[in-house]
Design an enzyme around this catalytic site. Structure first.
Site, short mmCIF file in Angstrom:
data_model
loop_
_atom_site.label_atom_id
_atom_site.label_comp_id
_atom_site.label_asym_id
_atom_site.label_seq_id
_atom_site.Cartn_x
_atom_site.Cartn_y
_atom_site.Cartn_z
N GLU A 224 2.59 18.23 19.12
CA GLU A 224 3.44 18.20 20.32
C GLU A 224 4.82 17.60 20.08
OE1 GLU A 224 0.97 16.38 23.34
OE2 GLU A 224 -0.51 17.99 23.21
N ASN A 265 1.12 21.70 15.97
CA ASN A 265 0.32 22.10 17.12
C ASN A 265 1.06 21.73 18.40
OD1 ASN A 265 -2.40 22.90 18.08
ND2 ASN A 265 -2.67 20.75 18.69
N HIS A 301 -3.85 25.38 26.84
CA HIS A 301 -4.33 24.72 28.08
C HIS A 301 -3.74 25.51 29.25
CE1 HIS A 301 -6.25 21.50 25.95
NE2 HIS A 301 -5.15 21.22 25.30
N GLU A 328 -6.88 24.67 21.38
CA GLU A 328 -7.41 23.77 22.42
C GLU A 328 -7.64 24.54 23.71
OE1 GLU A 328 -5.09 20.17 22.85
OE2 GLU A 328 -4.67 20.03 20.70
N ASP A 330 -8.57 26.00 27.11
CA ASP A 330 -9.33 25.89 28.35
C ASP A 330 -8.48 26.48 29.46
OD1 ASP A 330 -7.51 23.74 28.77
OD2 ASP A 330 -9.03 22.20 28.45
#
Ligand SMILES: *[C@@H]1O[C@H](CO)[C@@H](O)[C@H](O)[C@H]1NC(C)=O
Length: 409
Positions: A224, A265, A301, A328, A330
């Site tokens: 990030e 990432n 996300h 990641e 979701d």
């Protein structure tokens, strides 16, 4: 909501009209593999999925939300189990890692975290390496967990994740070396000069990557680094070292384990935009400087109903000579969950997976834990949840079918 309710009621009426068999009594069977009897329940009971071979009419009425009691009672059949809240579940019985491998991918995996490993039913599903061929430690490899005070490294919790992966023959993604968050205060408040902080980064990354040398498929070396507008995040690393901290971390990781794949990432780089462009520019500049960089992690996300194809954006990364992974995934919703939201979520999962499937160098997908029971979403986004493919009772949601469909697209 009104339109959803109407649509659901109409489909229920159509379904009712097509059913001629009697309804099952309370506690009667209403579904399961090979079951040819009634698949609806008498009023006041709900067909409830128990296992692939048995669904049973249990006293109660359908959950709130858009599904009426009629629609819930008729939604269940041998093919469509009912899961938590009387909602329809997944119909597929495949295994996600197996499906991903058959589609040419390296893995399908899940994040996990140490506190969850005392939950035997949870661990049993996680440990099926045909379902999950890869795991990512959610927290125990982060800086605050591994180097809580300067030069003192603790790997007890981290090694428990390693042991699990080894026992299950699952790949590991290392997560992560350098991130602005979950940093111990000795890093953020140390007022270190540039040379000292550079040496601290080198020590941290080379020690943790070296500790797991040979054990990982890949590492999120930098996590990030960008703001959503594509500018650099002004954390202690950037403020002290400008952009050079990225190369420092990557070089340290490379010298500690030359075989693991080194990733950067981030989130909100799934589709084209300022942040994705910034990440592409970073990859280009690292490549032209000869700094080791193997992959870009696209976190994923996402929000139900707000997912679009990622294919061209993922291809823009791989055109630069790096692989990509969805790291990641979701897809959250505003609660309460409804059948309509689950259906949209299934479509959205399928969109993400088929985007990865369309790009050969998109090598794998990791969901940010497989069950809503341990999702980070409700604690972070008030009123939201339901983001994972398994519900909080460890039952598969329609999203599961969307993942399978995406790999087979
Ligand atoms: C920070 O680094 C960039 C190159 O990555 C450079 O263009 C810029 O001038 C540097 N900023 C400072 C304040 O040194």
């Amino acid at each position: 909501m009104a339109i959803t309710t109407l649509a659901t009621s109409l489909s229920a009426l159509v379904l009712l009209a097509s059913l001629v068999s009697a309804q099952s009594a309370v506690y009667g069977q209403c579904g399961g593999t090979g079951w040819t009897g009634p698949t609806t329940c008498v009023s006041g009971s709900v067909c409830t999925y128990s296992n692939p071979y048995y669904s049973q009419c249990l006293p109660g009425t359908a959950s709130s939300g858009s599904s009426s009691s009629a629609s819930s009672s008729t939604a269940s059949s041998g093919a469509t189990p009912t899961i938590s809240g009387g909602l329809p579940g997944a119909t597929g019985t495949g295994k996600l890692h197996t499906v991903a491998k058959a589609a040419g991918k390296t893995y399908f995996g899940s994040a996990t975290d140490n506190p969850e490993l005392t939950d035997s039913p949870y661990v049993a599903i996680l440990s099926d390496n045909t379902m999950f061929g890869q795991i990512t430690p959610g927290n125990s490899w982060k800086w605050d967990a591994t180097e809580p005070s300067r030069g003192t490294f603790t790997f007890t919790a981290g090694d428990a994740i390693l042991s699990l992966a080894q026992k299950n023959s699952q790949l590991l993604r290392g997560h992560n070396c350098v991130w602005y968050n979950q940093l111990p205060s000795w890093v953020t408040s140390g007022n270190f000069d540039a040379a000292t902080l550079q040496s601290i980064i080198t020590t941290h990354c080379s020690t943790i990557v070296g500790h797991y040398k040979g054990d990982t498929y890949s590492w999120d070396v930098v996590n990030e680094p960008f703001n959503d507008d594509g500018t650099w995040r002004t954390d202690v690393f950037y403020n002290t070292l400008n952009t050079s901290y990225v190369a420092t971390a990557l070089n340290a990781a490379k010298s500690a384990d030359s075989a693991t794949k080194l990733y950067i990432n981030d989130y909100n780089i799934e589709t084209a935009g300022a942040k994705s462009t910034a990440m592409q520019n970073l990859v280009k500049s690292l490549k032209s400087a000869g700094t080791p960089i193997d992959g870009v992690g696209v976190q994923g996300h996402l929000i139900v109903g707000e997912v679009s194809s990622m294919t061209s954006n993922l291809a823009a990364f791989t055109a630069l000579g790096v692989e990509v992974a969805i790291t990641e995934l979701d897809i959250r919703m505003t609660l309460p969950a409804t059948a309509a939201l689950y259906a949209q979520q299934k479509t959205d999962y399928q969109t993400v997976i088929s985007s990865c499937q369309a790009v050969a160098e998109c090598i794998g997908v990791t969901i940010w834990d497989y069950t809503d029971k341990y999702s980070w979403v409700p604690a972070t986004f008030s009123g939201q949840g339901g983001a994972c493919p398994w519900d909080a009772s460890l039952l598969k949601k329609p999203a599961f079918d969307g993942i399978v469909n995406g790999f087979q697209s």
